[in-house]
Design a protein around this motif. Structure first.
Motif, PDB file in Angstrom:
ATOM      1  N   GLY A 186       0.801  -1.219   0.000  1.00 26.19           N
ATOM      2  CA  GLY A 186       0.000   0.000   0.000  1.00 26.19           C
ATOM      3  C   GLY A 186       0.830   1.264   0.000  1.00 26.19           C
ATOM      4  O   GLY A 186       0.299   2.371   0.002  1.00 26.19           O
ATOM      5  N   THR A 187       2.137   1.102  -0.026  1.00 27.40           N
ATOM      6  CA  THR A 187       3.008   2.275  -0.050  1.00 27.40           C
ATOM      7  C   THR A 187       4.323   1.916  -0.716  1.00 27.40           C
ATOM      8  O   THR A 187       4.740   0.754  -0.720  1.00 27.40           O
ATOM      9  N   SER A 188       4.981   2.896  -1.287  1.00 29.65           N
ATOM     10  CA  SER A 188       6.257   2.658  -1.937  1.00 29.65           C
ATOM     11  C   SER A 188       7.376   2.570  -0.911  1.00 29.65           C
ATOM     12  O   SER A 188       7.350   3.235   0.126  1.00 29.65           O
ATOM     13  N   ALA A 189       8.366   1.734  -1.216  1.00 32.54           N
ATOM     14  CA  ALA A 189       9.552   1.650  -0.378  1.00 32.54           C
ATOM     15  C   ALA A 189      10.453   2.862  -0.628  1.00 32.54           C
ATOM     16  O   ALA A 189      10.212   3.668  -1.531  1.00 32.54           O
ATOM     17  N   LYS A 190      11.502   2.963   0.148  1.00 33.31           N
ATOM     18  CA  LYS A 190      12.369   4.152   0.156  1.00 33.31           C
ATOM     19  C   LYS A 190      12.844   4.561  -1.229  1.00 33.31           C
ATOM     20  O   LYS A 190      12.765   5.733  -1.609  1.00 33.31           O
ATOM     21  N   ASP A 191      13.350   3.598  -1.983  1.00 27.28           N
ATOM     22  CA  ASP A 191      13.973   3.941  -3.270  1.00 27.28           C
ATOM     23  C   ASP A 191      13.058   3.723  -4.475  1.00 27.28           C
ATOM     24  O   ASP A 191      13.500   3.904  -5.615  1.00 27.28           O
ATOM     25  N   ASP A 192      11.807   3.350  -4.246  1.00 26.42           N
ATOM     26  CA  ASP A 192      10.952   2.940  -5.356  1.00 26.42           C
ATOM     27  C   ASP A 192      10.746   4.020  -6.404  1.00 26.42           C
ATOM     28  O   ASP A 192      10.759   3.744  -7.611  1.00 26.42           O
ATOM     29  N   LEU A 193      10.525   5.254  -5.967  1.00 26.19           N
ATOM     30  CA  LEU A 193      10.260   6.316  -6.932  1.00 26.19           C
ATOM     31  C   LEU A 193      11.461   6.541  -7.836  1.00 26.19           C
ATOM     32  O   LEU A 193      11.315   6.686  -9.058  1.00 26.19           O
ATOM     33  N   ALA A 194      12.651   6.542  -7.258  1.00 24.97           N
ATOM     34  CA  ALA A 194      13.858   6.719  -8.074  1.00 24.97           C
ATOM     35  C   ALA A 194      14.026   5.557  -9.046  1.00 24.97           C
ATOM     36  O   ALA A 194      14.385   5.759 -10.218  1.00 24.97           O
ATOM     37  N   PHE A 195      13.744   4.330  -8.586  1.00 27.42           N
ATOM     38  CA  PHE A 195      13.833   3.165  -9.466  1.00 27.42           C
ATOM     39  C   PHE A 195      12.827   3.287 -10.615  1.00 27.42           C
ATOM     40  O   PHE A 195      13.134   2.968 -11.764  1.00 27.42           O
ATOM     41  N   ALA A 196      11.614   3.740 -10.292  1.00 26.01           N
ATOM     42  CA  ALA A 196      10.575   3.873 -11.315  1.00 26.01           C
ATOM     43  C   ALA A 196      10.938   4.953 -12.331  1.00 26.01           C
ATOM     44  O   ALA A 196      10.688   4.809 -13.535  1.00 26.01           O
ATOM     45  N   ALA A 238       5.677  -2.141 -13.541  1.00 23.94           N
ATOM     46  CA  ALA A 238       4.523  -2.910 -13.072  1.00 23.94           C
ATOM     47  C   ALA A 238       4.757  -3.449 -11.667  1.00 23.94           C
ATOM     48  O   ALA A 238       3.842  -3.484 -10.836  1.00 23.94           O
ATOM     49  N   ALA A 239       5.994  -3.868 -11.379  1.00 26.19           N
ATOM     50  CA  ALA A 239       6.317  -4.393 -10.051  1.00 26.19           C
ATOM     51  C   ALA A 239       6.213  -3.307  -8.994  1.00 26.19           C
ATOM     52  O   ALA A 239       5.632  -3.519  -7.911  1.00 26.19           O
ATOM     53  N   LEU A 240       6.749  -2.140  -9.282  1.00 27.83           N
ATOM     54  CA  LEU A 240       6.707  -1.055  -8.304  1.00 27.83           C
ATOM     55  C   LEU A 240       5.280  -0.549  -8.099  1.00 27.83           C
ATOM     56  O   LEU A 240       4.904  -0.143  -6.993  1.00 27.83           O
ATOM     57  N   ALA A 241       4.466  -0.576  -9.160  1.00 26.74           N
ATOM     58  CA  ALA A 241       3.055  -0.205  -9.014  1.00 26.74           C
ATOM     59  C   ALA A 241       2.304  -1.258  -8.205  1.00 26.74           C
ATOM     60  O   ALA A 241       1.414  -0.932  -7.407  1.00 26.74           O
ATOM     61  N   PHE A 242       2.647  -2.536  -8.412  1.00 26.01           N
ATOM     62  CA  PHE A 242       1.999  -3.618  -7.664  1.00 26.01           C
ATOM     63  C   PHE A 242       2.219  -3.454  -6.169  1.00 26.01           C
ATOM     64  O   PHE A 242       1.311  -3.709  -5.368  1.00 26.01           O
TER      65      PHE A 242
END
Length: 462
Positions: free
Chosen positions: A83-93, A447-451
């Protein structure tokens, strides 16, 4: 990211107008309901042997039991939707999305299958649509940009010439929309069609209708042009291939890919009963204590089919697992984790592009009669090209969120190039980077980071 806005009319004329505009979306939802009902029916049919009321008084011989019984003791790993992004997810995306900013052709709206390589298939185009929806879900682009990107691509797809005026050719030039061979050279008639590729595209179109109802009429126009019935016979997927200048129709799909593609076609009401059934062509191989699903049919009439991660991670990320695919995916993941525990070698295998000849291999959990075989499409062994793949690392971490999946992502994380996107991964043999950068890998990362935040794409609303 903002949720989609729904305008409500205040008089009957406005209501009728909105109802007319929504008719394609309503039709899709009805088809989706029918498709999901069929999936539930099939699962109950497959699992009917578990109901004591269906059992006979005499235990059947072991050889007559369904091979699916081997998975009864597999406890599906819990899903890791946070239900929430991890620390680095936005940068990875953002790294993954940069690939699509670099590789979308401004006139056609189509995307290169690999960085700077202006050719594509229906599989990669479907991946692009999933990437756009995922980028919207993550707030990297707004709804207007997502719809504009998809709409432009849909217009091009509608205008492109089909193979024999039946279905999309196996490959197209991204810049011109011409039919091409796999070397991106123009071919007048084309190569035929891939039922699996088109099914993935059809699944992505279903996701588009679900996420962007205003695009439903454009999707309907495109699908009206494609004669999808030509690639479905007796509930099976049928590919079109050229042999001696004649069209030859062949059953297409093996366990894993076949069931994933069947789900996609079910979204539009196709009877895919035989393609969805896995047990008819299923054998089970033990790999480090895990039952691994393997297709009994030969690949290219010579080599036993190979089992890879990709169709299972796509199923989970896009549609959500069913009871069977969840168990299959769990066993496939656990075998790779077990290989790491036994050897100390990070393992995250699937089909992958290479940055040198032969440019594409299937890194299997089981293939060619052995575990961990790496094979070309022709069935030749090439184990030196086994890759710890970026897409499998991100996908397993999003789906299952284990200590091992986090270790995989940690190993892959330094490879991301903010100017180009994510490469395929790390060559196992020497730790060098497999520097090929592709649509499929970067779409899967998105898709993984959105999941992680929203769950399967089909259940999400931008």
């Amino acid at each position: 990211m903002e949720a989609g806005q729904h305008r409500r009319g205040t008089n009957s004329m406005s209501f009728r107008s909105n109802l007319i505009k929504a008719r394609s979306h309503i039709t899709f939802l009805m088809a989706l309901g029918l498709g999901l009902t069929l999936v539930i029916f099939l699962e109950r049919t497959i699992d009917a042997r578990k109901d004591p009321s269906t059992e006979t008084a005499v235990t059947p011989p072991v050889e007559l039991q369904s091979p699916l019984a081997a998975f009864d003791d597999v406890t599906p790993l819990p899903l890791a939707v946070t239900g929430t992004s991890a620390k680095d997810d936005l940068a990875f995306a953002q790294i993954a999305w940069k690939y699509f900013e670099n590789n979308t052709h401004p006139e056609t709206g189509l995307v290169n299958s690999a960085d700077r390589y202006p050719s594509t298939t229906m599989w990669e185009t479907g991946s692009y649509f999933i990437a756009v929806i995922s980028a919207n879900l993550l707030g990297l682009i707004d709804k207007e940009e997502a719809e504009a990107r998809i709409s432009l691509a849909l217009k091009t797809l509608t205008q492109m010439r089909l193979f024999d005026d039946i279905l999309p050719n196996k490959a197209y030039n991204v810049q011109t929309g011409e039919l091409v061979d796999y070397g991106n050279r123009p071919v007048e008639r084309g190569l035929g069609w891939s039922a699996l590729d088109i099914a993935r595209m059809v699944g992505a179109l279903g996701q588009v209708q679900n996420s962007y109802p205003d695009l439903a009429p454009e999707v309907a126009v495109l699908l009206e042009k494609w004669d999808l019935a030509q690639m479905v016979t007796d509930g099976q997927l049928i590919g079109g291939n050229i042999a001696d200048d004649k069209l030859r129709r062949d059953q297409e799909g093996r366990v894993g890919y076949e069931q994933y593609a069947a789900k996609a076609m079910m979204l539009f009401g196709f009877d895919m009963f035989n393609a969805y059934r896995a047990e008819d062509h299923l054998m089970v191989k033990d790999v480090l204590g895990q039952p691994i699903p393997v297709d009994t049919r030969l690949h290219r009439n010579v080599t036993p089919a190979f089992t890879v991660s990709e169709p299972y991670i796509f199923d989970g990320l896009e549609f959500g697992f069913d009871a069977r695919s969840h168990r299959f995916a769990t066993a496939i993941y656990k075998a790779q984790e077990a290989r790491y525990n036994e050897t100390g070698v990070l393992t995250a295998v699937s089909e992958s592009h290479l940055d040198e000849a032969p440019y594409f291999v299937y890194s299997s959990i089981w293939g060619g009669g052995e575990p961990w075989a790496v094979m070309t499409f022709k069935g030749d062994r090439l184990d030196s090209k086994r890759t710890v793949t970026t897409k499998v690392a991100f996908a397993f971490d999003a789906l299952f969120g284990t200590d091992y999946s986090r270790e995989l992502v940690a190993a892959i994380a330094p490879l991301g190039d903010p100017e180009r996107g994510w490469p395929e991964g790390i060559y196992e043999i020497d730790g060098a980077t497999n520097a090929s950068i592709t649509t499929n890998t970067n779409a899967t990362v998105l898709a993984a980071l959105a999941f992680r935040v929203h769950g399967p794409v089909i259940h999400s609303e931008p």
